[in-house]
Design a protein around this motif. Sequence first.
Motif, PDB file in Angstrom:
ATOM      1  N   ALA A 485      88.611  63.021  83.313  1.00  0.00           N
ATOM      2  CA  ALA A 485      88.759  63.774  82.064  1.00  0.00           C
ATOM      3  C   ALA A 485      90.047  63.419  81.342  1.00  0.00           C
ATOM      4  O   ALA A 485      90.112  63.486  80.105  1.00  0.00           O
ATOM      5  N   ALA A 486      91.090  63.022  82.088  1.00  0.00           N
ATOM      6  CA  ALA A 486      92.355  62.636  81.443  1.00  0.00           C
ATOM      7  C   ALA A 486      92.172  61.355  80.635  1.00  0.00           C
ATOM      8  O   ALA A 486      92.753  61.202  79.548  1.00  0.00           O
ATOM      9  N   SER A 487      91.377  60.419  81.141  1.00  0.00           N
ATOM     10  CA  SER A 487      91.094  59.193  80.383  1.00  0.00           C
ATOM     11  C   SER A 487      90.311  59.508  79.121  1.00  0.00           C
ATOM     12  O   SER A 487      90.567  58.929  78.052  1.00  0.00           O
ATOM     13  N   GLU A 488      89.360  60.426  79.227  1.00  0.00           N
ATOM     14  CA  GLU A 488      88.606  60.829  78.040  1.00  0.00           C
ATOM     15  C   GLU A 488      89.523  61.442  76.990  1.00  0.00           C
ATOM     16  O   GLU A 488      89.435  61.127  75.798  1.00  0.00           O
ATOM     17  N   ARG A 489      90.430  62.324  77.433  1.00  0.00           N
ATOM     18  CA  ARG A 489      91.326  62.993  76.483  1.00  0.00           C
ATOM     19  C   ARG A 489      92.324  62.015  75.871  1.00  0.00           C
ATOM     20  O   ARG A 489      92.647  62.110  74.682  1.00  0.00           O
ATOM     21  N   LEU A 490      92.839  61.081  76.683  1.00  0.00           N
ATOM     22  CA  LEU A 490      93.781  60.106  76.135  1.00  0.00           C
ATOM     23  C   LEU A 490      93.111  59.259  75.064  1.00  0.00           C
ATOM     24  O   LEU A 490      93.667  59.064  73.974  1.00  0.00           O
ATOM     25  N   ALA A 491      91.918  58.754  75.353  1.00  0.00           N
ATOM     26  CA  ALA A 491      91.210  57.911  74.391  1.00  0.00           C
ATOM     27  C   ALA A 491      90.924  58.678  73.106  1.00  0.00           C
ATOM     28  O   ALA A 491      91.091  58.163  71.998  1.00  0.00           O
ATOM     29  N   GLU A 492      90.523  59.931  73.248  1.00  0.00           N
ATOM     30  CA  GLU A 492      90.234  60.745  72.069  1.00  0.00           C
ATOM     31  C   GLU A 492      91.513  61.043  71.291  1.00  0.00           C
ATOM     32  O   GLU A 492      91.543  60.989  70.061  1.00  0.00           O
ATOM     33  N   GLY A 493      92.596  61.355  72.008  1.00  0.00           N
ATOM     34  CA  GLY A 493      93.850  61.682  71.349  1.00  0.00           C
ATOM     35  C   GLY A 493      94.454  60.506  70.614  1.00  0.00           C
ATOM     36  O   GLY A 493      95.003  60.660  69.520  1.00  0.00           O
ATOM     37  N   LEU A 494      94.360  59.316  71.212  1.00  0.00           N
ATOM     38  CA  LEU A 494      94.900  58.130  70.546  1.00  0.00           C
ATOM     39  C   LEU A 494      94.195  57.853  69.225  1.00  0.00           C
ATOM     40  O   LEU A 494      94.788  57.305  68.295  1.00  0.00           O
ATOM     41  N   GLY A 495      92.930  58.213  69.173  1.00  0.00           N
ATOM     42  CA  GLY A 495      92.188  58.040  67.931  1.00  0.00           C
ATOM     43  C   GLY A 495      91.593  56.660  67.782  1.00  0.00           C
ATOM     44  O   GLY A 495      90.400  56.515  67.510  1.00  0.00           O
ATOM     45  N   ASN A 496      92.388  55.624  67.987  1.00  0.00           N
ATOM     46  CA  ASN A 496      91.905  54.250  67.832  1.00  0.00           C
ATOM     47  C   ASN A 496      91.820  53.573  69.196  1.00  0.00           C
ATOM     48  O   ASN A 496      92.474  52.571  69.456  1.00  0.00           O
ATOM     49  N   ALA A 497      91.050  54.169  70.086  1.00  0.00           N
ATOM     50  CA  ALA A 497      90.934  53.654  71.451  1.00  0.00           C
ATOM     51  C   ALA A 497      89.479  53.611  71.869  1.00  0.00           C
ATOM     52  O   ALA A 497      88.659  54.413  71.414  1.00  0.00           O
ATOM     53  N   THR A 498      89.154  52.664  72.740  1.00  0.00           N
ATOM     54  CA  THR A 498      87.818  52.551  73.327  1.00  0.00           C
ATOM     55  C   THR A 498      87.912  52.912  74.795  1.00  0.00           C
ATOM     56  O   THR A 498      88.792  52.419  75.509  1.00  0.00           O
ATOM     57  N   LEU A 499      87.003  53.770  75.267  1.00  0.00           N
ATOM     58  CA  LEU A 499      86.986  54.180  76.674  1.00  0.00           C
ATOM     59  C   LEU A 499      85.965  53.342  77.428  1.00  0.00           C
ATOM     60  O   LEU A 499      84.783  53.292  77.070  1.00  0.00           O
TER      61      LEU A 499
END
Length: 539
Positions: A485-499
């Motif tokens: 879930a931390a990877s999901e939140r980081l990718a979402e928070g960065l905005g311009n990231a691909t998970l």
Amino acid sequence: MTAALLAGCSPGGGGTAGNVADAKPSSSPAPAGTPTADPGTPPPPPPPPPKGQDDPALKDFYAQKLAWKACKDDPETEEKDEAEFQCATLRVPLDYANPAVRSIEVALMRHQAANSEARVGTLLVNPGGPGGSGKDWLKYAYGRFDGAMHDRFDIIGFDPRGVGESNPIQCLDDKARDRDNADDGPDPKDHAASNAYSEQKSKEFADACQAKSGDLLPFVGTRNVARDMDVLRGVVGDSELHYLGYSYGTYLGSLYLEEFPDKAGRLVLDAAVDPAEDPLEKSVNQQIGFEQAFTRFAKDCAARAGCPLGRNADKAALVGVDFLDGLRTKPLTTREQGRKLTSSLGWTGMISLLYGDAERWKWLRDAFTYAMRDGDGSALLYYADNYNGRNEEGKYDGSMDALPAVRCADGAAAAPSPERVQEVLAKLRKEAPLFSRDTVAEDFDGPGCEFWPYKTPEKAHTIKAPADSPVLVIGTTGDPATPYAASERLAEGLGNATLLTLEGEGHAAYGKGNACIDDAVDKFFLDGTMPPAGTRCVQ
């Protein structure tokens, strides 16, 4: 708590580089006819202070030349001659707000690109921690870059400030560290005694760090390490930083992106830390992650003949936890003279193996078999020593001194409200009932960084990625140390990231033999091709 928190990934670091001259209004009236500002209009904000290569005070640091030379061979790494690598030291300011006062050195190791004509640039790597040595990591992990990555990138591992060979933080000597690692403390059911004991040990540790490394403690935060990385980027001649960070290293990469958005190149953040997650929430989620991983291991064990935890899949995890807790009163002998497997060391050995993928579950089954059936604690002790950075001669690598020093420099959790404590307890009771079975509300009073001599202003916060700086975030669904879930939140928070997702067990994914993950990351580093959004790989 039943199990001590082992992993140390945290948000981070403080200070602002550069100096700005004070703007003073003129004491004389303006000449006649000079336009004056509307007194009701606020003055424009001052320009931001220069930093990085734009800061004149840092000019000499960015202009330095690295004296690369063959590294000394390490006899412990028989499969590789370190003389094939190059080593150097990078000079950086201790304090970026006052760079002329004192400089320190950052230790570097480079594995040069095999095809200089096709070279893309430098790839900087951090293995995690905080406290992990990038030099030591590269000596063992260089093979994961075989092929096109090795052809086209100089791979540099470095010891962050305060770690390894880079002005290491020093707190406890080897004998004191042995005692602390083996010490189970008071009965955890005696909460008053346990909390008093934890406070005493925390204060003693902070005092020891202050006595031996007090001048470094305010400056080992992650934000300063990100600034060191930009100095290195400039010194090696790259216009952009290409970076691979694991675990805590994902936070370091995120902070670099925040500090130097115009210098960020291709960033891969594997086993992500969420910078917006406060330390308490991180600790709770990590405890849940490890219990869930241990429960999956125990159920897998119960399905196999000879499982030391028994054949009942619903009770196997409880059997394991009861055994580890029982070591408090009945520690096991080991093959190391004078050393026993205590409960604290047993828990550490068990949890350390959960960092690996499911293939390492066999090692954990064997370790439990030796301990529970043969009365031999040697295997679990070995894995605990490996995690704690202790070699066969009883020498520690300093990582366990650096970890809390960086964590406290990066931001400590505020005391939670009674309502927050009850919320956290309810979550632990529901999602980690075994690992939290001795936890009560008073356990959340501390200790954390209460006795630390340096108080950082840093707070947990969301970090945004610029539109022209794509970031590849990797998360593993069964990761216990940095839950998915931390990877999901980081990718979402960065905005311009691909998970990019790995469905499987273990901590971190790239370079561990999964072709789907490795190919996607290599393509991104080599030519900037991002995997399609929603890509999922299977372990």
